[in-house]
Motif scaffolding. Sequence first.
Motif, PDB file in Angstrom:
ATOM      1  N   VAL A   1      14.936  13.850 -83.537  1.00 33.80           N
ATOM      2  CA  VAL A   1      14.486  15.096 -84.351  1.00 33.80           C
ATOM      3  C   VAL A   1      13.269  14.860 -84.875  1.00 33.80           C
ATOM      4  CG1 VAL A   1      15.349  16.524 -86.266  1.00 33.80           C
ATOM      5  CG2 VAL A   1      16.910  14.825 -85.322  1.00 33.80           C
ATOM      6  N   ALA A   2      12.187  15.864 -85.030  1.00 33.90           N
ATOM      7  CA  ALA A   2      10.924  15.541 -85.226  1.00 33.90           C
ATOM      8  C   ALA A   2      10.814  15.876 -86.812  1.00 33.90           C
ATOM      9  CB  ALA A   2       9.998  16.708 -84.491  1.00 33.90           C
ATOM     10  N   GLY A   3      10.010  15.173 -87.386  1.00 34.86           N
ATOM     11  CA  GLY A   3       9.730  15.582 -88.651  1.00 34.86           C
ATOM     12  C   GLY A   3      10.433  15.741 -89.839  1.00 34.86           C
ATOM     13  N   ILE A   4      11.624  14.815 -89.792  1.00 30.23           N
ATOM     14  CA  ILE A   4      12.541  14.557 -90.857  1.00 30.23           C
ATOM     15  C   ILE A   4      13.005  13.180 -91.091  1.00 30.23           C
ATOM     16  CG2 ILE A   4      13.276  17.250 -90.898  1.00 30.23           C
ATOM     17  CD1 ILE A   4      16.113  16.021 -89.989  1.00 30.23           C
ATOM     18  N   ASP A   5      13.512  12.796 -92.140  1.00 29.19           N
ATOM     19  CA  ASP A   5      14.042  11.356 -92.207  1.00 29.19           C
ATOM     20  C   ASP A   5      15.330  11.207 -92.001  1.00 29.19           C
ATOM     21  OD1 ASP A   5      14.626  12.027 -94.700  1.00 29.19           O
ATOM     22  OD2 ASP A   5      13.034  10.505 -95.765  1.00 29.19           O
ATOM     23  N   ALA A   6      15.754  10.074 -91.942  1.00 34.34           N
ATOM     24  CA  ALA A   6      17.224   9.997 -92.025  1.00 34.34           C
ATOM     25  C   ALA A   6      18.106  10.447 -92.872  1.00 34.34           C
ATOM     26  CB  ALA A   6      17.748   8.263 -92.129  1.00 34.34           C
TER      27      ALA A   6
ATOM     28  N   PRO B   1      26.180  20.991 -79.784  1.00 33.67           N
ATOM     29  CA  PRO B   1      25.202  22.192 -80.179  1.00 33.67           C
ATOM     30  C   PRO B   1      25.268  22.258 -81.621  1.00 33.67           C
ATOM     31  CG  PRO B   1      26.478  22.796 -78.298  1.00 33.67           C
ATOM     32  CD  PRO B   1      27.012  21.348 -78.576  1.00 33.67           C
ATOM     33  N   GLY B   2      26.435  22.062 -82.382  1.00 34.77           N
ATOM     34  CA  GLY B   2      26.394  22.268 -84.055  1.00 34.77           C
ATOM     35  C   GLY B   2      25.542  21.146 -84.578  1.00 34.77           C
ATOM     36  N   VAL B   3      25.522  19.898 -83.910  1.00 34.24           N
ATOM     37  CA  VAL B   3      24.709  18.903 -84.601  1.00 34.24           C
ATOM     38  C   VAL B   3      23.054  19.155 -84.233  1.00 34.24           C
ATOM     39  CG1 VAL B   3      24.036  16.469 -84.270  1.00 34.24           C
ATOM     40  CG2 VAL B   3      26.507  16.965 -84.326  1.00 34.24           C
ATOM     41  N   LEU B   4      23.120  19.564 -83.093  1.00 34.92           N
ATOM     42  CA  LEU B   4      21.429  20.063 -82.813  1.00 34.92           C
ATOM     43  C   LEU B   4      20.747  20.957 -83.535  1.00 34.92           C
ATOM     44  CD1 LEU B   4      21.345  19.470 -78.969  1.00 34.92           C
ATOM     45  CD2 LEU B   4      20.961  17.714 -80.615  1.00 34.92           C
ATOM     46  N   THR B   5      21.750  21.864 -83.743  1.00 35.63           N
ATOM     47  CA  THR B   5      20.976  23.160 -84.510  1.00 35.63           C
ATOM     48  C   THR B   5      20.913  23.018 -85.692  1.00 35.63           C
ATOM     49  OG1 THR B   5      23.371  24.168 -84.564  1.00 35.63           O
ATOM     50  CG2 THR B   5      21.932  24.752 -83.091  1.00 35.63           C
ATOM     51  N   ARG B   6      21.934  22.175 -86.587  1.00 36.36           N
ATOM     52  CA  ARG B   6      21.675  21.893 -87.756  1.00 36.36           C
ATOM     53  C   ARG B   6      20.595  20.863 -88.318  1.00 36.36           C
ATOM     54  NH1 ARG B   6      26.907  23.124 -87.573  1.00 36.36           N
ATOM     55  NH2 ARG B   6      27.885  23.863 -89.269  1.00 36.36           N
ATOM     56  N   LEU B   7      20.303  20.086 -87.348  1.00 39.34           N
ATOM     57  CA  LEU B   7      19.141  19.058 -87.322  1.00 39.34           C
ATOM     58  C   LEU B   7      17.845  19.905 -87.114  1.00 39.34           C
ATOM     59  CD1 LEU B   7      20.788  15.875 -85.567  1.00 39.34           C
ATOM     60  CD2 LEU B   7      20.349  16.140 -87.954  1.00 39.34           C
ATOM     61  N   SER B   8      17.880  20.707 -86.273  1.00 40.50           N
ATOM     62  CA  SER B   8      16.486  21.253 -85.793  1.00 40.50           C
ATOM     63  C   SER B   8      15.869  22.563 -86.928  1.00 40.50           C
ATOM     64  CB  SER B   8      16.748  22.009 -84.463  1.00 40.50           C
ATOM     65  OG  SER B   8      17.652  23.288 -84.509  1.00 40.50           O
ATOM     66  N   ALA B   9      16.716  22.741 -88.004  1.00 40.38           N
ATOM     67  CA  ALA B   9      16.090  23.729 -88.807  1.00 40.38           C
ATOM     68  C   ALA B   9      14.627  23.662 -89.058  1.00 40.38           C
ATOM     69  CB  ALA B   9      16.831  24.000 -90.211  1.00 40.38           C
TER      70      ALA B   9
ATOM     71  N   ALA C   1      17.028  21.881 -79.108  1.00 38.79           N
ATOM     72  CA  ALA C   1      17.252  23.090 -80.163  1.00 38.79           C
ATOM     73  C   ALA C   1      15.931  23.234 -80.911  1.00 38.79           C
ATOM     74  CB  ALA C   1      18.368  22.773 -80.994  1.00 38.79           C
ATOM     75  N   ARG C   2      15.572  24.341 -81.355  1.00 39.27           N
ATOM     76  CA  ARG C   2      14.382  24.501 -81.916  1.00 39.27           C
ATOM     77  C   ARG C   2      14.689  25.597 -83.228  1.00 39.27           C
ATOM     78  NH1 ARG C   2       9.500  23.391 -80.433  1.00 39.27           N
ATOM     79  NH2 ARG C   2      10.026  23.225 -78.252  1.00 39.27           N
ATOM     80  N   ASP C   3      14.583  25.247 -84.278  1.00 37.13           N
ATOM     81  CA  ASP C   3      14.614  26.025 -85.650  1.00 37.13           C
ATOM     82  C   ASP C   3      15.865  26.452 -85.725  1.00 37.13           C
ATOM     83  OD1 ASP C   3      13.623  27.057 -88.088  1.00 37.13           O
ATOM     84  OD2 ASP C   3      12.899  28.901 -87.235  1.00 37.13           O
ATOM     85  N   GLY C   4      17.109  26.019 -85.532  1.00 40.12           N
ATOM     86  CA  GLY C   4      18.521  26.111 -85.618  1.00 40.12           C
ATOM     87  C   GLY C   4      19.082  27.043 -84.545  1.00 40.12           C
ATOM     88  N   ARG C   5      18.318  27.128 -83.363  1.00 43.10           N
ATOM     89  CA  ARG C   5      18.853  27.688 -82.155  1.00 43.10           C
ATOM     90  C   ARG C   5      18.688  26.727 -81.166  1.00 43.10           C
ATOM     91  NH1 ARG C   5      19.805  33.317 -82.739  1.00 43.10           N
ATOM     92  NH2 ARG C   5      19.738  33.379 -80.526  1.00 43.10           N
ATOM     93  N   MET C   6      20.040  26.851 -80.269  1.00 44.38           N
ATOM     94  CA  MET C   6      19.755  26.270 -78.780  1.00 44.38           C
ATOM     95  C   MET C   6      18.694  26.892 -78.029  1.00 44.38           C
ATOM     96  SD  MET C   6      21.544  23.606 -78.766  1.00 44.38           S
ATOM     97  CE  MET C   6      21.334  22.940 -77.167  1.00 44.38           C
ATOM     98  N   GLU C   7      17.880  25.899 -77.616  1.00 42.46           N
ATOM     99  CA  GLU C   7      16.904  26.555 -76.721  1.00 42.46           C
ATOM    100  C   GLU C   7      16.772  26.341 -75.214  1.00 42.46           C
ATOM    101  OE1 GLU C   7      12.212  24.919 -76.692  1.00 42.46           O
ATOM    102  OE2 GLU C   7      12.249  26.720 -77.965  1.00 42.46           O
TER     103      GLU C   7
END
Length: 318
Positions: free
Chosen positions: A156-161, A219-227, A247-253
């Motif tokens: 995940v880009a741009g957020i910490d643990a 998908p539920g993990v990726l979308t939540r993390l990608s907001a 995933a990008r900005d809450g949606r699977m891409e």
Amino acid sequence: MTGDSGGWAGMGWDWTDAEGIRRRLDAGADPERWPGGRPLHRAALYGSPEVVAELAARVADVDALENGVTALWEAVMSRRPENARVLAAAGADPWRESIGGWSPGRLSLAGPTPDLFPAPEGIRLTGAERAAAEEARRLTAALGVFPVDGTGLACVAGIDAEEAVRRLDGRPVDDDFVDELREDPYAYDMDETLRIVGVTSVPGGCVVTQPWGYAPQMPGVLTRLSAGTVCYGLYANPKSGNQGGIARDGRMEGGDLHPGGGPDVHDSPSEVLASYLYRHDPVAYSCARTGLRPTDRRAVVGPADVWIELPRAGLRSR
């Protein structure tokens, strides 16, 4: 009579026996056709330079295409420089553009054999491409080589643990339990172990890991993390190979991706370069796709900064 096999009956992925290949060809085997594709392309990937030379001398066009690429492209992409040199000596064009506008020759400038072909005047990498190649060398060295079968990741880009734990609504897990679980994860019920993941901050973002399962790529993990950002998921499926999703900005891409595999005919120039730089290295590829810059493999194999339990519902799909 060569039959439907074109004279290649029984041939698999080993194209290194030059004498055997020569006997088949002399007996009428078709140098242009094999049930699994073009013989020269297979030899470029899995053969010896001697076999490549034998086939290259017998085909009508050494730059014939299969799936949109030449045999020389396959040799360069798969890091087979000796095969590439033989093909070039047989007349293959290193500077013929292919997927993403790359030629085999220009692509080789970013890899471990930048002097593979004499470059014409004006053919060079851009500054951004050189930087990507340098980072690939650093990243692959930092991660090293280790078994990944069965591992799930989310980069995940741009957020910490801490932020990742918040987004996942994770509950901290006792370290003693995690130590026992990591010793033998398959001794526990999978419904229980699949909900346990590790989260670690790295330069550029964070990594969610599960060395024994696919949960980080759900998908539920990726979308939540990608907001508000981008997240690349990997599951190194021991049965069917590496599986990726973005995933990008809450949606699977994108899904059904192949991190560490070859490029797709529709890939962008930067995606083609990444496929070359991180061929057969799905973890480094996943990190690079989101700009993560880990300095070692701890974020992947543990111990993580924090181990958490995911909620029971809502993470498999969204």
